[in-house]
Design an enzyme around this catalytic site. Structure first.
Site, PDB file in Angstrom:
ATOM      1  N   ASP A  31      32.714  66.049  17.679  1.00 46.32           N
ATOM      2  CA  ASP A  31      32.375  65.885  16.266  1.00 46.32           C
ATOM      3  C   ASP A  31      32.750  64.471  15.819  1.00 46.32           C
ATOM      4  O   ASP A  31      33.821  63.964  16.155  1.00 46.32           O
ATOM      5  CB  ASP A  31      33.121  66.939  15.420  1.00 46.32           C
ATOM      6  CG  ASP A  31      32.505  67.088  14.045  1.00 46.32           C
ATOM      7  OD1 ASP A  31      31.911  68.143  13.771  1.00 46.32           O
ATOM      8  OD2 ASP A  31      32.603  66.122  13.235  1.00 46.32           O
ATOM      9  N   HIS A 101      25.332  75.250  15.092  1.00 49.89           N
ATOM     10  CA  HIS A 101      26.270  74.617  16.018  1.00 49.89           C
ATOM     11  C   HIS A 101      27.582  75.381  15.936  1.00 49.89           C
ATOM     12  O   HIS A 101      28.023  75.768  14.854  1.00 49.89           O
ATOM     13  CB  HIS A 101      26.472  73.141  15.670  1.00 49.89           C
ATOM     14  CG  HIS A 101      26.704  72.909  14.210  1.00 49.89           C
ATOM     15  ND1 HIS A 101      25.667  72.925  13.288  1.00 49.89           N
ATOM     16  CD2 HIS A 101      27.836  72.711  13.513  1.00 49.89           C
ATOM     17  CE1 HIS A 101      26.164  72.729  12.090  1.00 49.89           C
ATOM     18  NE2 HIS A 101      27.485  72.606  12.184  1.00 49.89           N
ATOM     19  N   HIS A 103      31.457  75.314  16.273  1.00 42.45           N
ATOM     20  CA  HIS A 103      32.614  74.402  16.261  1.00 42.45           C
ATOM     21  C   HIS A 103      33.683  74.964  17.197  1.00 42.45           C
ATOM     22  O   HIS A 103      34.064  76.139  17.073  1.00 42.45           O
ATOM     23  CB  HIS A 103      33.216  74.316  14.858  1.00 42.45           C
ATOM     24  CG  HIS A 103      32.363  73.656  13.824  1.00 42.45           C
ATOM     25  ND1 HIS A 103      32.547  72.354  13.413  1.00 42.45           N
ATOM     26  CD2 HIS A 103      31.324  74.133  13.087  1.00 42.45           C
ATOM     27  CE1 HIS A 103      31.668  72.054  12.463  1.00 42.45           C
ATOM     28  NE2 HIS A 103      30.925  73.117  12.243  1.00 42.45           N
TER      29      HIS A 103
END
Ligand code: 5GP
Length: 113
Positions: A31, A101, A103
């Protein structure tokens, strides 16, 4: 044609980002704005806007994303110390990129949610 998501632009090389895992269905990146020492995004190559848009045909894709997360947790040595997996969905969860997505967050003690 619908605009490309930021993740599609990363996949096509229009935006630079190190791809730390890739197979025919999914890829993973760090990220850009990590909330912990380890913060990885596991992303399907197929653009699905939100978890609300999943269909039965995505069942194995979602399973593969979790297996990838598990493997990356081991690779980044946070499998035993612990980690969090999450999908944000829509406004109240502060979803900002409308291409699902997963995490993977860890590497330090996380706050309770
Ligand atoms: P969301 O808020 O939608 O659950 O998560 C989107 C995530 O994508 C955010 O944590 C944000 O930091 C990350 N992100 C947005 N743009 C980029 C980018 O260009 N590169 C990378 N590596 N991450 C990004």
């Amino acid at each position: 044609m619908e605009n490309k998501s930021v993740f599609e632009m990363i996949l096509s090389g229009d935006i630079e980002s190190d791809i730390i895992y890739e197979d025919n269905q999914i890829f993973a990146i760090h990220d850009i704005n990590p909330v912990a020492k380890v913060h990885i995004l596991i992303i399907p190559k197929k653009k699905i806007a939100t978890i609300n848009d999943l269909t039965k045909e995505d069942e194995s894709l979602i399973g593969s994303m979790f297996l990838c997360a598990k493997d990356l947790a081991k690779k980044f040595d946070i499998d035993q110390s612990g980690y969090r997996l999450l999908f944000n969905t829509n406004a109240d969860a502060m979803q900002t990129v409308f291409h699902i997505h997963l995490h993977l967050i860890g590497g330090e003690k996380l706050k309770n949610i």
